[in-house]
Design a protein around this motif. Structure first.
Motif, PDB file in Angstrom:
ATOM      1  N   TRP A  41      39.879  48.884  49.138  1.00 30.17           N
ATOM      2  CA  TRP A  41      39.220  48.239  47.994  1.00 30.17           C
ATOM      3  C   TRP A  41      40.234  47.904  46.901  1.00 30.17           C
ATOM      4  O   TRP A  41      40.193  46.831  46.319  1.00 30.17           O
ATOM      5  N   GLU A  42      41.140  48.819  46.626  1.00 30.06           N
ATOM      6  CA  GLU A  42      42.160  48.574  45.601  1.00 30.06           C
ATOM      7  C   GLU A  42      43.019  47.372  45.967  1.00 30.06           C
ATOM      8  O   GLU A  42      43.362  46.553  45.110  1.00 30.06           O
ATOM      9  N   THR A  43      43.381  47.268  47.239  1.00 27.88           N
ATOM     10  CA  THR A  43      44.172  46.127  47.699  1.00 27.88           C
ATOM     11  C   THR A  43      43.391  44.825  47.539  1.00 27.88           C
ATOM     12  O   THR A  43      43.914  43.816  47.057  1.00 27.88           O
ATOM     13  N   PHE A  44      42.117  44.874  47.925  1.00 27.35           N
ATOM     14  CA  PHE A  44      41.252  43.697  47.835  1.00 27.35           C
ATOM     15  C   PHE A  44      41.056  43.271  46.381  1.00 27.35           C
ATOM     16  O   PHE A  44      41.217  42.093  46.027  1.00 27.35           O
ATOM     17  N   TYR A  67      44.161  41.748  44.836  1.00 27.76           N
ATOM     18  CA  TYR A  67      44.415  40.387  45.329  1.00 27.76           C
ATOM     19  C   TYR A  67      43.499  39.376  44.634  1.00 27.76           C
ATOM     20  O   TYR A  67      43.943  38.311  44.208  1.00 27.76           O
ATOM     21  N   ILE A  68      42.213  39.721  44.509  1.00 29.35           N
ATOM     22  CA  ILE A  68      41.249  38.828  43.863  1.00 29.35           C
ATOM     23  C   ILE A  68      41.646  38.557  42.419  1.00 29.35           C
ATOM     24  O   ILE A  68      41.681  37.404  41.962  1.00 29.35           O
ATOM     25  N   GLU A  69      41.957  39.602  41.667  1.00 32.85           N
ATOM     26  CA  GLU A  69      42.302  39.449  40.255  1.00 32.85           C
ATOM     27  C   GLU A  69      43.614  38.684  40.072  1.00 32.85           C
ATOM     28  O   GLU A  69      43.803  37.998  39.067  1.00 32.85           O
ATOM     29  N   LYS A  70      44.502  38.790  41.048  1.00 30.10           N
ATOM     30  CA  LYS A  70      45.796  38.121  40.930  1.00 30.10           C
ATOM     31  C   LYS A  70      45.722  36.644  41.281  1.00 30.10           C
ATOM     32  O   LYS A  70      46.372  35.810  40.656  1.00 30.10           O
ATOM     33  N   HIS A  96      42.619  34.704  41.870  1.00 27.39           N
ATOM     34  CA  HIS A  96      41.428  33.927  41.496  1.00 27.39           C
ATOM     35  C   HIS A  96      41.769  33.002  40.330  1.00 27.39           C
ATOM     36  O   HIS A  96      42.460  33.405  39.385  1.00 27.39           O
ATOM     37  N   PRO A  97      41.306  31.741  40.360  1.00 32.30           N
ATOM     38  CA  PRO A  97      41.644  30.794  39.281  1.00 32.30           C
ATOM     39  C   PRO A  97      41.091  31.192  37.913  1.00 32.30           C
ATOM     40  O   PRO A  97      41.659  30.831  36.893  1.00 32.30           O
ATOM     41  N   ASN A  98      39.978  31.928  37.901  1.00 32.44           N
ATOM     42  CA  ASN A  98      39.399  32.382  36.634  1.00 32.44           C
ATOM     43  C   ASN A  98      39.580  33.891  36.531  1.00 32.44           C
ATOM     44  O   ASN A  98      38.816  34.677  37.085  1.00 32.44           O
ATOM     45  N   LYS A  99      40.632  34.312  35.825  1.00 33.75           N
ATOM     46  CA  LYS A  99      40.979  35.724  35.737  1.00 33.75           C
ATOM     47  C   LYS A  99      39.852  36.556  35.135  1.00 33.75           C
ATOM     48  O   LYS A  99      39.558  37.664  35.590  1.00 33.75           O
ATOM     49  N   ALA A 100      39.204  36.031  34.085  1.00 31.85           N
ATOM     50  CA  ALA A 100      38.161  36.792  33.403  1.00 31.85           C
ATOM     51  C   ALA A 100      36.979  37.055  34.327  1.00 31.85           C
ATOM     52  O   ALA A 100      36.458  38.174  34.402  1.00 31.85           O
ATOM     53  N   VAL A 101      36.551  36.021  35.049  1.00 22.60           N
ATOM     54  CA  VAL A 101      35.422  36.162  35.973  1.00 22.60           C
ATOM     55  C   VAL A 101      35.775  37.137  37.092  1.00 22.60           C
ATOM     56  O   VAL A 101      34.960  37.992  37.474  1.00 22.60           O
ATOM     57  N   ALA A 102      36.983  37.027  37.618  1.00 16.95           N
ATOM     58  CA  ALA A 102      37.405  37.918  38.701  1.00 16.95           C
ATOM     59  C   ALA A 102      37.407  39.368  38.237  1.00 16.95           C
ATOM     60  O   ALA A 102      36.939  40.269  38.956  1.00 16.95           O
TER      61      ALA A 102
END
Length: 265
Positions: free
Chosen positions: A212-215, A218-221, A223-229
């Motif tokens: 989960w931490e890896t996932f 990756y998403i936060e890094k 994703h085009p919208n950092k706040a939403v991610a």
């Protein structure tokens, strides 16, 4: 100007304030004169009650609605989820600070007009309260409607008025009972979770948490919208993943207790 030191201490007429306070002053403090406000005149004369507290509460309400809008915009978060997962003491303190900084010097000065008119005679306060307060209320209403809430200016005034009275001892006791009940219900819920958790090995849970931490990273890094991610991963972490962290924490605590008891025996 080489004038002697003189201090006027204005106090509200509260039961906790001794009427003989002036006589109890030490000799070295005799330059202080204590003057009590007349009884039952707090809302009429006391400076903080002359729109200062009211303005602060409206500015706080505005900051609260702004925070709610920032968190829920572009997500599927409900207002209930905002209150439960994103409104905490740290956020509250920041909003209090922001609201107090918004209370202007002019507001504080005008608060003395009824009690000490001569101190503010150089200012023109014709229509001052309406000009100062209404834009804030209008902004709150606009923010609320953006979030789909049906409110108007009167609703905001009622909301501020509802919090005009301090909580009584009975009110505090009732809140305490409600809090205890919530803790009890949460404790029972934890026991139910533990029964289910016994079917899962600690190793499997740790492996899942690492994945989960890896996932999430990756998403936060990427994703085009950092706040939403970040909001999405934080929400999932709070509502789902945190449960497994608590399971491991309880198991580790139990192992420590068991190890201690074995050594003692």
């Amino acid at each position: 100007m080489k004038l002697p030191l003189r201090v006027l201490l204005v106090m509200e007429n509260a039961p906790a304030h001794s009427p003989d306070l002036q006589d109890d002053l030490l000799e070295e403090f005799k330059f202080i004169k204590i003057q009590f406000l007349p009884p039952n005149t707090t809302p009429l004369l006391q400076p903080m009650d002359q729109q200062v507290i009211s303005n602060f509460k409206k500015l706080y309400t505005k900051a609260l609605f702004e925070r709610c809008f920032e968190v829920t915009e572009g997500t599927n978060l409900t207002l209930r989820e905002f209150w439960k997962y994103h409104f905490h003491i740290a956020a509250c303190l920041k909003m209090i600070e922001k609201a107090w900084e918004g209370v202007t010097k002019r507001t504080l000065t005008s608060a003395w007009k009824k009690l000490w008119p001569e101190s503010v005679v150089e200012c023109d306060f014709e229509g001052f309260e309406i000009v100062l307060v209404e834009p804030v209320v209008n902004e709150i209403v606009a923010l609320a409607k953006t979030m789909g809430l049906e409110v108007d200016n009167n609703d905001i005034d009622e909301l501020v008025e509802e919090h005009s009275q301090e909580l009584t001892t009975e009110d505090l006791m009732e809140l305490h009972c409600v809090s205890q009940q919530e803790v009890l219900e949460e404790s029972l819920s934890e026991e139910e979770k533990e029964v289910t958790a016994k079917q899962q090995s600690s190793g499997a849970i740790r492996e899942m948490l690492k994945a989960w931490e890896t996932f999430a990273s990756y998403i936060e890094k990427h994703h085009p919208n950092k706040a939403v991610a970040m909001l999405a991963t934080n929400l999932f972490n709070d509502k789902a993943v945190s449960n497994f962290h608590q399971i491991l924490k309880r198991r580790q605590k139990q192992m420590s207790v068991d190890s201690f008891l074995v050594k003692k025996n």
